[in-house]
Motif scaffolding. Structure first.
Motif, PDB file in Angstrom:
ATOM      1  N   ALA A 141      36.383 -30.172  81.239  1.00  0.00           N
ATOM      2  CA  ALA A 141      35.761 -30.999  82.278  1.00  0.00           C
ATOM      3  C   ALA A 141      36.546 -30.916  83.580  1.00  0.00           C
ATOM      4  CB  ALA A 141      35.657 -32.443  81.804  1.00  0.00           C
ATOM      5  N   VAL A 176      38.387 -37.761  84.687  1.00  0.00           N
ATOM      6  CA  VAL A 176      38.163 -37.472  83.272  1.00  0.00           C
ATOM      7  C   VAL A 176      38.935 -38.493  82.447  1.00  0.00           C
ATOM      8  CG1 VAL A 176      38.452 -35.808  81.403  1.00  0.00           C
ATOM      9  CG2 VAL A 176      37.813 -35.009  83.692  1.00  0.00           C
ATOM     10  N   ARG A 178      27.170 -44.862  89.557  1.00  0.00           N
ATOM     11  CA  ARG A 178      27.765 -43.534  89.575  1.00  0.00           C
ATOM     12  C   ARG A 178      27.377 -42.756  88.326  1.00  0.00           C
ATOM     13  NH1 ARG A 178      33.870 -45.396  91.381  1.00  0.00           N
ATOM     14  NH2 ARG A 178      33.199 -46.778  93.061  1.00  0.00           N
ATOM     15  N   VAL A 237      42.084 -33.345  89.820  1.00  0.00           N
ATOM     16  CA  VAL A 237      41.222 -34.279  89.088  1.00  0.00           C
ATOM     17  C   VAL A 237      42.090 -35.182  88.215  1.00  0.00           C
ATOM     18  CG1 VAL A 237      39.342 -34.507  87.417  1.00  0.00           C
ATOM     19  CG2 VAL A 237      39.327 -32.617  89.058  1.00  0.00           C
ATOM     20  N   ALA A 249      31.450 -38.190  90.185  1.00  0.00           N
ATOM     21  CA  ALA A 249      31.065 -38.209  88.773  1.00  0.00           C
ATOM     22  C   ALA A 249      32.281 -38.360  87.861  1.00  0.00           C
ATOM     23  CB  ALA A 249      30.305 -36.931  88.430  1.00  0.00           C
ATOM     24  N   TRP A 250      32.071 -39.073  86.756  1.00  0.00           N
ATOM     25  CA  TRP A 250      33.093 -39.243  85.739  1.00  0.00           C
ATOM     26  C   TRP A 250      32.653 -38.520  84.470  1.00  0.00           C
ATOM     27  CZ3 TRP A 250      35.147 -44.966  85.425  1.00  0.00           C
ATOM     28  CH2 TRP A 250      35.505 -45.394  86.713  1.00  0.00           C
ATOM     29  N   VAL A 251      33.613 -37.987  83.738  1.00  0.00           N
ATOM     30  CA  VAL A 251      33.366 -37.475  82.390  1.00  0.00           C
ATOM     31  C   VAL A 251      34.203 -38.304  81.434  1.00  0.00           C
ATOM     32  CG1 VAL A 251      33.590 -35.519  80.814  1.00  0.00           C
ATOM     33  CG2 VAL A 251      32.808 -35.142  83.153  1.00  0.00           C
ATOM     34  N   TRP A 252      33.537 -38.923  80.456  1.00  0.00           N
ATOM     35  CA  TRP A 252      34.192 -39.820  79.503  1.00  0.00           C
ATOM     36  C   TRP A 252      34.058 -39.208  78.112  1.00  0.00           C
ATOM     37  CZ3 TRP A 252      34.473 -45.545  80.973  1.00  0.00           C
ATOM     38  CH2 TRP A 252      35.325 -46.236  80.114  1.00  0.00           C
ATOM     39  N   ARG A 293      27.921 -40.978  85.072  1.00  0.00           N
ATOM     40  CA  ARG A 293      28.934 -41.015  84.017  1.00  0.00           C
ATOM     41  C   ARG A 293      28.414 -40.211  82.838  1.00  0.00           C
ATOM     42  NH1 ARG A 293      30.440 -45.048  79.736  1.00  0.00           N
ATOM     43  NH2 ARG A 293      28.588 -46.179  80.340  1.00  0.00           N
ATOM     44  N   ALA A 305      33.691 -32.842  87.869  1.00  0.00           N
ATOM     45  CA  ALA A 305      34.136 -34.222  87.632  1.00  0.00           C
ATOM     46  C   ALA A 305      35.205 -34.622  88.630  1.00  0.00           C
ATOM     47  CB  ALA A 305      34.678 -34.366  86.215  1.00  0.00           C
ATOM     48  N   ASN A 306      35.150 -35.882  89.042  1.00  0.00           N
ATOM     49  CA  ASN A 306      36.189 -36.456  89.896  1.00  0.00           C
ATOM     50  C   ASN A 306      37.190 -37.288  89.102  1.00  0.00           C
ATOM     51  OD1 ASN A 306      33.640 -36.085  91.655  1.00  0.00           O
ATOM     52  ND2 ASN A 306      35.267 -36.325  93.150  1.00  0.00           N
TER      53      ASN A 306
END
Length: 241
Positions: A110, A119, A90, A143, A63-66, A92, A116-117
């Motif tokens: 995050a 950020v 994925r 991360v 997972a990404w955190v944007w 996001r 998260a993998n």
């Protein structure tokens, strides 16, 4: 009391060394640590975002955190799912904040959440204290953190690297000479702790959306096409006459 006894009682903790960073392109980008990608000039946000996704998009799983500051969203718009080939499947999570300080705080939260993998934070500015906190959190939790910054960003931070991105003329299109080809960028690495000797080096890059690969190219055109030679113009006029 010897060292083994102290360790058994929990009085001594063994510190884990941070992961080694490869001293080659892209110099640890996408690996644990804090990295910065900045515009070369106003309007280069697309180039900065494209380089970021091309350089690390295929290497970071999960997972990404944007995090995006509202003023940047209003100025540049959203990143459409169609612009994320191979990444749209994925998870996001997008977080929108009003201030740069709130964005840096959200990025740190995050990282420490463990969910998260990767950020990414698009903010208008950063400072040494916030970048230091993000560096420590990123290293401790493993991360990667990337700050995407405007062209006006300057000064010292705790980031391991800073890239400066500009757009370049696209590659020739082999199917239609009047159509754009693969996108190209110029990336200048302004700071690089993994390889200090690389500081100031410029890379001309091309993204192939068919093979989903990023490559270094040479001999990019830096200006408009040269006009035809005078002799060629004279021959054309003679034939036309």
């Amino acid at each position: 009391m010897d060292f083994a006894t102290l360790k058994a009682k929990g009085l001594v903790r063994t510190a884990m060394a941070p992961p080694a960073v490869r001293a080659e392109f892209p110099f640890g980008l996408g690996e644990p640590g804090l990295h910065e990608i900045a515009e070369s000039a106003y309007g280069d946000r697309a180039a900065a975002t494209g380089f970021l996704l091309a350089a690390i998009g295929q290497g970071v799983r999960g997972a990404w955190v944007w995090v995006r500051q509202t003023s940047i969203v209003l100025d540049t718009g959203e990143v459409p799912e169609a612009a994320l080939p191979g990444l749209s499947s994925r998870l996001r999570l997008t977080v929108q904040v009003r201030t740069a300080q709130a964005g840096l705080w959200a990025a740190e939260e995050a990282v420490v959440s463990g969910a998260a993998n990767l950020v990414i934070a698009e903010v208008e500015q950063s400072d040494f204290t916030s970048s230091r906190r993000l560096t420590l959190a990123s290293t401790r939790h493993g991360v990667p953190v990337v700050l995407v910054l405007p062209y006006s960003c300057e000064g010292a931070t705790a980031a391991a690297s800073r890239w400066r991105l500009a757009s370049r003329p696209s590659a020739p299109n082999r199917h239609d000479p009047h159509a754009p080809g693969h996108p190209r960028w110029r990336a200048v690495i302004e700071r690089c702790r993994a390889a200090p000797s690389a500081t100031g080096q410029a890379f001309d890059l091309e993204w192939n959306d068919e093979t989903l690969s990023l490559s270094v190219v040479s001999g990019l055109a830096a200006g408009p096409a040269a006009p035809p030679a005078a002799a060629d113009e004279n021959r054309f006029r003679l034939r036309a006459g």
